[in-house]
Write an enzyme that holds these catalytic residues in place. Structure first.
Site, PDB file in Angstrom:
ATOM      1  N   ASN A 137       0.673  -1.073  -0.112  1.00 24.71           N
ATOM      2  CA  ASN A 137       0.316   0.011  -0.206  1.00 24.71           C
ATOM      3  C   ASN A 137       0.875   1.366   0.189  1.00 24.71           C
ATOM      4  O   ASN A 137       0.267   2.531  -0.364  1.00 24.71           O
ATOM      5  CB  ASN A 137      -1.122   0.196   1.297  1.00 24.71           C
ATOM      6  CG  ASN A 137      -2.302  -1.452   1.149  1.00 24.71           C
ATOM      7  OD1 ASN A 137      -2.532  -0.638   0.019  1.00 24.71           O
ATOM      8  ND2 ASN A 137      -1.912  -1.995   2.056  1.00 24.71           N
ATOM      9  N   VAL A 160       8.226  -2.583  -3.932  1.00 23.14           N
ATOM     10  CA  VAL A 160       9.871  -3.122  -4.253  1.00 23.14           C
ATOM     11  C   VAL A 160       9.687  -4.362  -4.945  1.00 23.14           C
ATOM     12  O   VAL A 160       8.742  -4.937  -5.532  1.00 23.14           O
ATOM     13  CB  VAL A 160      10.116  -3.692  -2.898  1.00 23.14           C
ATOM     14  CG1 VAL A 160      11.165  -4.178  -2.433  1.00 23.14           C
ATOM     15  CG2 VAL A 160       9.794  -3.025  -1.790  1.00 23.14           C
ATOM     16  N   ASP A 179       1.099 -10.715   0.437  1.00 26.09           N
ATOM     17  CA  ASP A 179       1.808 -10.612   1.488  1.00 26.09           C
ATOM     18  C   ASP A 179       2.214 -11.390   2.550  1.00 26.09           C
ATOM     19  O   ASP A 179       3.073 -11.896   3.204  1.00 26.09           O
ATOM     20  CB  ASP A 179       2.243  -9.375   1.571  1.00 26.09           C
ATOM     21  CG  ASP A 179       0.782  -8.488   3.045  1.00 26.09           C
ATOM     22  OD1 ASP A 179      -0.675  -9.222   2.448  1.00 26.09           O
ATOM     23  OD2 ASP A 179       0.852  -7.884   3.659  1.00 26.09           O
ATOM     24  N   ASP A 231       4.450  -8.555  10.847  1.00 30.55           N
ATOM     25  CA  ASP A 231       5.249  -7.271   8.832  1.00 30.55           C
ATOM     26  C   ASP A 231       4.528  -5.881  10.029  1.00 30.55           C
ATOM     27  O   ASP A 231       3.618  -5.199   9.841  1.00 30.55           O
ATOM     28  CB  ASP A 231       4.595  -8.107   8.525  1.00 30.55           C
ATOM     29  CG  ASP A 231       4.990  -7.752   7.068  1.00 30.55           C
ATOM     30  OD1 ASP A 231       5.888  -6.045   7.774  1.00 30.55           O
ATOM     31  OD2 ASP A 231       4.453  -7.296   5.782  1.00 30.55           O
TER      32      ASP A 231
END
Length: 265
Positions: free
Chosen positions: A9, A13, A109, A129
């Site tokens: 969001n 990467v 993710d 995370d």
């Protein structure tokens, strides 16, 4: 070589793995209106700094929690790297069960983190995370994803505090030396930092109690090292865990075939 793209969001990467090691990692702010050509101009310029060319990439894998970003990331892979990307989704071969009520609702993710954490550290474990949201994902001893917790991210909390309270400034994130702040900014920094340490410790304790067995705790995300300094409950930090999940997923699944029609989409 494999091009792994982790679209979150806040940031996207990009990383290239040559089969032995990661050759480079680059990040850019997530924007729904960024085109595949814009990505390519930026990324290929960075490739040159590490001696890479577009033709070095033979496979691409994408993990995203931002559906609007997927179209142009797919076009990037197809047009500039001449390969159909593997997109991380629940129906793929993950090598483990997804033991939740609605597997299709689990963010890519979270599954990628679970895959990499189990492969690297073995379960049972919790993966924390520190992203736009702070997530806690629980992995069983056999590697199965069994659920977790989603809490507001630290940056979101800071921004909400600043916006909702007229006299409170926007602050940076840091570890204050004292819990009791003697002015506004230190008091806010303490609330954010030690408040989140309390959140981490409290949720991990409750998850362990509910799970009924010891659980290792692995943390990832840019703020993981900062918060690991404030608690012994985090046993390992690993900044590359999502990228490793993408690499492992690509190893487990056959590369999709690029059709000529896809290049015209």
């Amino acid at each position: 070589m494999l091009l792994a793209i982790d679209a979150g969001n806040t940031n996207v990467v990009f990383a290239v793995h040559d089969g032995i090691e990661w050759r480079g990692r680059w990040r850019i702010a997530t924007r729904d209106d960024r085109t595949s050509d814009e990505y390519a101009v930026w990324l290929l310029a960075l490739f040159q700094h590490v001696g890479l060319k577009a033709t070095d990439v033979t496979r691409c894998v994408i993990g995203t929690v931002v559906p609007a970003a997927l179209y142009d990331l797919r076009r990037l892979s197809r047009t500039w790297f001449d390969c159909e990307p593997l997109v991380a989704r629940a129906p793929l071969d993950w090598g483990f069960e997804i033991r939740v009520d609605q597997p299709q609702e689990v963010g890519a993710d979270r599954l990628l983190n679970s895959l990499a954490a189990h492969t690297l550290y073995r379960g049972p474990l919790i993966v924390i995370d520190f992203g736009t949201a702070t997530t806690f994902d629980v992995v069983a001893e056999d590697g199965a994803y069994v659920g977790g917790v989603i809490a507001p991210g630290i940056s979101l909390s800071i921004e909400a505090l600043h916006r909702a309270a007229a006299r409170l400034p926007r602050i940076g994130i840091g570890r204050p030396q004292a819990v009791i702040g003697t002015s506004t900014v230190p008091a806010m920094q303490s609330g954010i930092y030690w408040g989140y340490v309390g959140l981490i410790e409290g949720l991990v304790t409750r998850i362990r109690g509910e799970f009924g067995a010891p659980l290792k705790v692995v943390a990832t995300g840019g703020l993981a090292p900062l918060f690991a300094e404030g608690t012994t409950i985090i046993e390992k930090t690993d900044p590359d865990i999502t990228l490793e999940g993408l690499r492992l997923l690509a190893e487990r699944n056959r590369a999709p075939i690029l059709s000529r029609g896809a290049l015209r989409e």
